[in-house]
Enzyme design. Structure first.
Site, PDB file in Angstrom:
ATOM      1  CB  CYS A 181      -0.874   0.039   1.255  1.00  0.00           C
ATOM      2  SG  CYS A 181      -1.929  -1.359   1.452  1.00  0.00           S
TER       3      CYS A 181
HETATM    4  N1  SAJ Z   1       6.947   2.276   8.310  1.00  0.00           N
HETATM    5  C1  SAJ Z   1       7.936   3.150   8.743  1.00  0.00           C
HETATM    6  N2  SAJ Z   1       7.638   4.035   9.727  1.00  0.00           N
HETATM    7  C2  SAJ Z   1       6.381   4.093  10.292  1.00  0.00           C
HETATM    8  C3  SAJ Z   1       5.388   3.202   9.827  1.00  0.00           C
HETATM    9  C4  SAJ Z   1       5.689   2.298   8.848  1.00  0.00           C
HETATM   10  O1  SAJ Z   1       9.064   3.128   8.255  1.00  0.00           O
HETATM   11  O2  SAJ Z   1       6.181   4.908  11.203  1.00  0.00           O
HETATM   12  C5  SAJ Z   1       7.261   1.330   7.240  1.00  0.00           C
HETATM   13  C6  SAJ Z   1       7.146  -0.122   7.664  1.00  0.00           C
HETATM   14  O3  SAJ Z   1       8.376  -0.602   8.147  1.00  0.00           O
HETATM   15  C7  SAJ Z   1       6.746  -0.818   6.369  1.00  0.00           C
HETATM   16  C8  SAJ Z   1       5.977   0.255   5.607  1.00  0.00           C
HETATM   17  O4  SAJ Z   1       6.305   1.501   6.211  1.00  0.00           O
HETATM   18  O5  SAJ Z   1       7.881  -1.196   5.620  1.00  0.00           O
HETATM   19  C9  SAJ Z   1       4.463   0.066   5.644  1.00  0.00           C
HETATM   20  O6  SAJ Z   1       4.148  -0.135   6.991  1.00  0.00           O
HETATM   21  P1  SAJ Z   1       2.604   0.007   7.497  1.00  0.00           P
HETATM   22  O7  SAJ Z   1       2.614  -0.097   8.988  1.00  0.00           O
HETATM   23  O8  SAJ Z   1       1.981   1.189   6.897  1.00  0.00           O
HETATM   24  O9  SAJ Z   1       1.948  -1.339   6.978  1.00  0.00           O
HETATM   25  P2  SAJ Z   1       1.019  -1.613   5.746  1.00  0.00           P
HETATM   26  O10 SAJ Z   1       1.697  -1.395   4.464  1.00  0.00           O
HETATM   27  O11 SAJ Z   1       0.428  -2.943   6.012  1.00  0.00           O
HETATM   28  O12 SAJ Z   1      -0.090  -0.481   5.842  1.00  0.00           O
HETATM   29  C10 SAJ Z   1      -1.377  -0.826   6.206  1.00  0.00           C
HETATM   30  C11 SAJ Z   1      -2.227   0.182   5.497  1.00  0.00           C
HETATM   31  N3  SAJ Z   1      -3.595  -0.280   5.486  1.00  0.00           N
HETATM   32  C12 SAJ Z   1      -4.292  -0.214   4.329  1.00  0.00           C
HETATM   33  O13 SAJ Z   1      -3.848   0.257   3.316  1.00  0.00           O
HETATM   34  C13 SAJ Z   1      -5.648  -0.763   4.345  1.00  0.00           C
HETATM   35  C14 SAJ Z   1      -2.109   1.529   6.166  1.00  0.00           C
HETATM   36  O14 SAJ Z   1      -3.149   2.386   5.668  1.00  0.00           O
HETATM   37  C15 SAJ Z   1      -2.236   1.445   7.658  1.00  0.00           C
HETATM   38  O15 SAJ Z   1      -2.044   2.750   8.211  1.00  0.00           O
HETATM   39  C16 SAJ Z   1      -1.158   0.526   8.182  1.00  0.00           C
HETATM   40  O16 SAJ Z   1      -1.453  -0.776   7.632  1.00  0.00           O
HETATM   41  C17 SAJ Z   1      -1.177   0.455   9.694  1.00  0.00           C
HETATM   42  O17 SAJ Z   1      -1.594   1.453  10.320  1.00  0.00           O
HETATM   43  O18 SAJ Z   1      -0.707  -0.547  10.210  1.00  0.00           O
END
Ligand code: SAJ
Length: 424
Positions: A260
């Site tokens: 995403c």
């Molecule tokens: N990441 C960072 N710093 C942060 C948060 C994430 O570097 O503060 C990195 C993570 O390591 C990862 C990437 O970003 O590599 C994505 O992480 P993520 O926590 O956003 O996980 P996702 O990709 O599963 O995002 C999903 C998304 N949900 C949908 O699209 C329905 C996102 O909108 C959510 O906010 C996120 O989950 C969540 O909150 O966990």
């Protein structure tokens, strides 16, 4: 017999949705191209190793098939197929167009087609509606409706699931909007917000994920700056997060992966570019996040220099291939760029991820650290975050690059191991 619905695409989005609809009394047919996945589902075995699915899937609960013929009986058809980006960061609508064409060959008048896949604004009414009309010979707004209800599944999240995450819905016509809102209200225990158009609904999903991407880029740039200033950026973020309003903490890391966050912004960037607007800020944020693997490697090289070790010939264990902790999901994971770069620099690399043993050189953490000069933590899996510093030292570890700031810097330093984090 409940109302018949068809879900196309039985992955981490479609399968939970299909199970929930079945639980709420709908007669659900699930369509997928993957024969193995179909066999697993019909046997009641979870093919995607998702806790929500594992705990609910039973044989015959839904009927899985690779045939689209069943779409002819459905009053609602939901498309949950992948919408990845191509190497040039252009959205790849191939799977969605293919599914739409196949559905249109069978759908009957009165059907509502709902797109859950993430798409940039304009795809539903400029690409999918015409495709459905041309292939089916039916007329949108008269014979059938098209809606967009973007999926919000958060892989691995057991608190927020398909059952309780609020949704937004946009539609081609009023009837379609009402039918779609009514459908989701029967299966989801959360607010279903009608939007003014298909484009508005498409823009919501892209905007919410782009919001996350730019906030991560903000703290990643701070991490690079504070590394030069000798300030611990995580402590500063945690300090700022004591403000109970108007601040939302994000944390720096060795890159941004997943299906995403690193993908959705490009939908907006490309669509706006096609319509004459350049999203300078969004592109800069993407470039900052895409640079983080390289920055993390620079930090590792700095630490190796302090230990008077070159990268070439040094034994380095890369810990983690998944893009986020404790899930078996490596899509767009920065760990792969890190692996390529360390190999190109001549490191003697050992790779270990407990969720990707088939891509690992060893079977467990103890083997992974054995005889290593350095560790690079790319994913904060539970298995990695509380190592015994003395044991690391005994195994020969002299340097640790903590790409997720997930280890105990003080304890590691006390064991005489050189530690570098991202911005700390
Ligand atoms: N990441 C960072 N710093 C942060 C948060 C994430 O570097 O503060 C990195 C993570 O390591 C990862 C990437 O970003 O590599 C994505 O992480 P993520 O926590 O956003 O996980 P996702 O990709 O599963 O995002 C999903 C998304 N949900 C949908 O699209 C329905 C996102 O909108 C959510 O906010 C996120 O989950 C969540 O909150 O966990």
């Amino acid at each position: 017999m409940g109302e018949r619905i068809t879900v196309v695409g039985l992955g981490y989005v479609g399968l939970p949705l299909a199970l929930l609809a079945a639980k709420k009394g709908y007669e659900v047919t699930g369509i997928d191209l993957d024969e193995k996945k179909i066999a697993y589902i019909n046997a009641g075995t979870d093919p995607i190793h998702d806790e929500y699915v594992t705990s609910r899937l039973k044989p015959e609960l839904i009927q899985a098939t690779d045939s689209f013929a069943g779409a002819a009986e459905a009053s609602i058809i939901i498309l949950c197929v992948p919408t990845p980006v191509k190497n040039d960061f252009q959205p790849d609508l191939g799977p969605l167009k293919g599914a739409s064409r196949s559905v249109a060959e069978h759908m009957k008048p009165g059907v509502t087609v709902i797109i859950e896949s993430t798409v940039n604004p304009g795809v539903s009414d400029e690409i999918i509606v015409p495709l459905l009309q041309e292939t089916s010979g039916l007329t949108a707004g008269k014979d059938f409706s098209v809606s967009h209800c973007p999926e919000r599944i958060n892989p691995g999240d057991t608190t927020w699931t398909v059952e309780n995450i609020p949704r937004v819905v946009g539609s081609y016509d009023e009837k379609g909007l009402q039918t779609t809102v009514d459908f989701y209200e029967t299966i989801i225990d959360a607010d279903i917000k009608p939007m003014g158009s298909l484009k508005e609904a498409e823009a919501v999903k892209v905007v919410e994920n782009t919001f996350r991407d730019i906030n991560i880029a903000f703290v990643n740039e701070l991490a690079m700056s504070f590394s030069a200033l000798g300030i611990n950026v995580v402590n500063v973020i945690d300090g700022a997060a004591t403000k109970p309003f108007a601040f939302m903490p994000h944390y720096p890391g060795a890159g941004v992966g997943g299906h995403c966050i690193p993908v959705d912004p490009y939908y907006l960037i490309e669509y706006a570019k096609d319509n004459g607007f350049r999203h300078e800020f969004l592109m800069l944020a993407r470039n900052i996040n895409n640079h983080m693997p390289e920055f993390a490697i620079e930090r590792l090289v700095e630490a190796l220099n302090e230990a008077r070790m070159p990268v070439r010939g040094t034994k380095i264990a890369l810990l983690g291939l998944s893009y986020k902790p404790n899930v078996a999901d490596n899509r767009q994971s920065p760990a792969y760029e890190i692996r390529r770069s360390l190999e190109a620099k001549g490191a003697e690399l050992t790779v270990f991820d407990p969720y990707f043993l088939q891509e690992s050189n060893v079977d467990n953490f103890d083997e992974a650290i054995m005889g290593q000069d350095a560790l690079f933590v790319a994913t904060a899996h539970n298995e990695f975050i509380n190592p015994d510093p003395e044991k690391l030292k005994q195994n020969g570890v002299k340097v640790i690059l903590d790409g997720r700031n997930c280890l105990d810097e003080t304890q590691i330093g006390k064991a005489g191991i050189i530690y570098r984090g991202i911005g700390i």
